[in-house]
Design an enzyme around this catalytic site. Structure first.
Site, PDB file in Angstrom:
ATOM      1  N   SER A 199      43.492  47.847  35.404  1.00 12.19           N
ATOM      2  CA  SER A 199      43.559  47.010  34.195  1.00 12.19           C
ATOM      3  C   SER A 199      42.176  46.386  34.023  1.00 12.19           C
ATOM      4  O   SER A 199      41.971  45.215  34.314  1.00 12.19           O
ATOM      5  CB  SER A 199      44.643  45.948  34.321  1.00 12.19           C
ATOM      6  OG  SER A 199      44.610  45.330  35.596  1.00 12.19           O
ATOM      7  N   CYS A 230      39.001  43.548  29.251  1.00 10.07           N
ATOM      8  CA  CYS A 230      39.328  43.971  27.884  1.00 10.07           C
ATOM      9  C   CYS A 230      38.268  43.541  26.868  1.00 10.07           C
ATOM     10  O   CYS A 230      38.279  44.009  25.731  1.00 10.07           O
ATOM     11  CB  CYS A 230      40.691  43.406  27.487  1.00 10.07           C
ATOM     12  SG  CYS A 230      40.743  41.612  27.588  1.00 10.07           S
ATOM     13  N   ASP A 281      38.960  42.834  43.304  1.00 11.56           N
ATOM     14  CA  ASP A 281      38.651  41.953  42.169  1.00 11.56           C
ATOM     15  C   ASP A 281      37.482  41.040  42.554  1.00 11.56           C
ATOM     16  O   ASP A 281      37.340  40.668  43.720  1.00 11.56           O
ATOM     17  CB  ASP A 281      39.853  41.100  41.771  1.00 11.56           C
ATOM     18  CG  ASP A 281      39.771  40.634  40.319  1.00 11.56           C
ATOM     19  OD1 ASP A 281      40.577  41.122  39.493  1.00 11.56           O
ATOM     20  OD2 ASP A 281      38.895  39.811  40.000  1.00 11.56           O
ATOM     21  N   ILE A 302      45.797  38.438  39.518  1.00 10.67           N
ATOM     22  CA  ILE A 302      46.832  37.693  40.240  1.00 10.67           C
ATOM     23  C   ILE A 302      47.962  38.618  40.720  1.00 10.67           C
ATOM     24  O   ILE A 302      49.002  38.147  41.165  1.00 10.67           O
ATOM     25  CB  ILE A 302      47.400  36.542  39.388  1.00 10.67           C
ATOM     26  CG1 ILE A 302      47.962  37.056  38.053  1.00 10.67           C
ATOM     27  CG2 ILE A 302      46.311  35.503  39.138  1.00 10.67           C
ATOM     28  CD1 ILE A 302      48.671  35.971  37.234  1.00 10.67           C
TER      29      ILE A 302
HETATM   30  C1  LIG Z   1      42.218  42.162  32.644  1.00 16.85           C
HETATM   31  S1  LIG Z   1      41.966  41.395  34.170  1.00 16.85           S
HETATM   32  C2  LIG Z   1      43.194  42.188  35.167  1.00 16.85           C
HETATM   33  C3  LIG Z   1      44.251  41.248  35.609  1.00 16.85           C
HETATM   34  C4  LIG Z   1      45.295  41.778  36.547  1.00 16.85           C
HETATM   35  N1  LIG Z   1      45.911  42.999  36.128  1.00 16.85           N
HETATM   36  C5  LIG Z   1      46.378  40.735  36.796  1.00 16.85           C
HETATM   37  O1  LIG Z   1      47.542  41.060  36.849  1.00 16.85           O
HETATM   38  O2  LIG Z   1      46.026  39.554  36.916  1.00 16.85           O
HETATM   39  C6  LIG Z   1      40.483  42.135  34.720  1.00 16.85           C
HETATM   40  C7  LIG Z   1      40.074  41.729  36.124  1.00 16.85           C
HETATM   41  O3  LIG Z   1      38.953  42.527  36.518  1.00 16.85           O
HETATM   42  C8  LIG Z   1      38.109  41.768  37.327  1.00 16.85           C
HETATM   43  N2  LIG Z   1      36.804  42.441  37.272  1.00 16.85           N
HETATM   44  C9  LIG Z   1      35.988  42.510  36.207  1.00 16.85           C
HETATM   45  N3  LIG Z   1      34.906  43.255  36.499  1.00 16.85           N
HETATM   46  C10 LIG Z   1      35.042  43.664  37.787  1.00 16.85           C
HETATM   47  C11 LIG Z   1      34.245  44.468  38.653  1.00 16.85           C
HETATM   48  N4  LIG Z   1      33.082  44.979  38.242  1.00 16.85           N
HETATM   49  N5  LIG Z   1      34.680  44.685  39.909  1.00 16.85           N
HETATM   50  C12 LIG Z   1      35.856  44.151  40.332  1.00 16.85           C
HETATM   51  N6  LIG Z   1      36.646  43.385  39.553  1.00 16.85           N
HETATM   52  C13 LIG Z   1      36.254  43.150  38.289  1.00 16.85           C
HETATM   53  C14 LIG Z   1      38.172  40.376  36.718  1.00 16.85           C
HETATM   54  O4  LIG Z   1      37.826  39.389  37.663  1.00 16.85           O
HETATM   55  C15 LIG Z   1      39.621  40.286  36.258  1.00 16.85           C
HETATM   56  O5  LIG Z   1      40.421  39.646  37.225  1.00 16.85           O
END
Ligand SMILES: C[S@@+](CC[C@H](N)C(=O)[O-])C[C@H]1O[C@@H](n2cnc3c(N)ncnc32)[C@H](O)[C@@H]1O
Length: 346
Positions: free
Chosen positions: A75, A78, A33, A12
């Site tokens: 990020s 996790c 994302d 977001i």
């Molecule tokens: C921990 S969250 C990060 C949230 C972000 N920092 C925020 O402020 O909302 C991890 C994000 O990585 C995305 N994600 C996971 N695997 C991914 C991939 N292979 N390629 C792109 N995005 C990915 C997920 O959809 C998720 O929104």
């Protein structure tokens, strides 16, 4: 000169809001994302940014070269590192995209000068961290690692996280696949005015116990919305959940100076997913039954995480989705402080 920022795992837009708050002259040139709901929120707030809804690891090298980004913010998921998960680290499929980015650092002609990584504290004990650090050494990055909590910046919200800052100004050197790195994580950022936690004799840091009652931390009431009776009814704890006493385990009042980390499951399972609020009921009763206990609203959670008033959700994002997205996001003010340090003083 304005720096070019690539925001990986943009969700977001926590990193983007942090960039704005940091005062660093920068521009997000691309966000990445795979989550459609998160991307709708991102576009709602940052319609001008080109957002790619693609698996990062499926993108070609030319795209990364073409970004000409000075700063990569990352990020990554996790789940491979959380206590609740299997802690498979790099073996977990959800670590693949991050390992792909780490691998790219060695190959790129034009490497980003700065890197900022955010993750849960389990990351610091993972093999992914070791792989990352070896790669940074080989590519010529100098790095610093932190474990920080927004309580240190006087937010009444606990969210202990691992942060890595890296700058491309070191001599690249050979680094074997067996080299290990000491676990030395700093809780103080040079030039930042942070409340310091107590560290026990074993080196364990307890942010909550040592900062929760610090007078400098702001009171929860500063972050509350003025809810109409209709809105209030929506967020009130149901009698059914209240009757299951084990669910009501962490409740604060507006005068308190603490809330637990709000996780993506807030309200779904009640227990262990965040804090509830005991408010003064309009009828004047102050006894803590379900009538005067409510959930924090998504807007309140966002404020406690440092999101500015300008941050909004599209109207079709459901309440559960809002909590889920916020639970996955980050402490905007902590990251803003780190960006300022990384770009101007590190
Ligand atoms: C921990 S969250 C990060 C949230 C972000 N920092 C925020 O402020 O909302 C991890 C994000 O990585 C995305 N994600 C996971 N695997 C991914 C991939 N292979 N390629 C792109 N995005 C990915 C997920 O959809 C998720 O929104």
């Amino acid at each position: 000169m304005s720096i070019r920022v690539a925001e990986f795992y943009s969700g977001i837009g926590g990193m983007h809001f942090a960039l704005k708050e940091s005062g660093v002259d920068g521009q997000v040139v691309r966000a990445f994302d795979i989550n459609t709901v998160a991307n709708a929120v991102y576009k709602h707030n940052f319609g001008e940014v080109r957002l790619m809804q693609r698996c990062i690891e499926s993108l070609p090298m030319t795209l990364f070269e073409g970004l000409k980004a000075d700063l990569w913010t990352m990020s990554p998921p996790c789940q491979p590192y959380t206590r609740q998960g299997l802690q498979q680290g790099s073996e977990d499929a959800r670590a693949k995209s991050f390992l792909f980015l780490v691998g790219l650092l060695a190959k790129l002609q034009r490497k980003p000068k700065y890197l900022l990584v955010e993750n849960v504290t389990g990351f610091d004990k993972s093999d992914t961290r070791t792989i990352l650090l070896r790669q940074l050494v080989r590519a010529g990055y100098r790095f610093e690692e932190y474990v920080l909590n927004p309580l240190q910046l006087c937010y009444p919200n606990s969210r202990t996280r691992y942060y890595l800052l890296a700058k491309l100004d070191a001599q690249p050197r050979e680094c074997s696949d067996t080299e290990e790195f000491p676990h030395r994580f700093c809780c103080d950022v040079p030039g930042a005015n942070l409340i310091q936690p107590e560290i026990d004799t074993n080196g364990n840091v307890d942010f909550e116990r040592s900062i929760w009652h610090h007078d400098g931390v702001r009171q929860v009431k500063e972050f509350l919305e003025d809810l109409s009776p209709e809105e209030l009814a929506h967020y009130q704890l149901s009698q059914q959940l209240a009757d299951r006493h084990e669910c009501v385990h962490d409740v604060v009042t507006p005068d308190d100076r603490r809330t637990l980390c709000f996780t993506k499951g807030y309200t779904w399972y009640a227990k262990g997913t965040g804090t509830l609020l005991e408010f003064q009921d309009k009828t004047g009763t102050d006894s803590a039954d379900s009538h005067n206990i409510r959930y924090f609203t998504p807007r309140e959670v966002a404020s406690l995480m440092g999101f500015p008033a300008s941050f909004t959700f599209p109207s079709d994002t459901s309440i559960k989705q809002r909590y889920r997205l916020l639970g996955n996001s980050l402490s905007v003010s902590v990251v803003a402080m780190l960006m300022d340090y990384l770009l101007t003083r590190m």
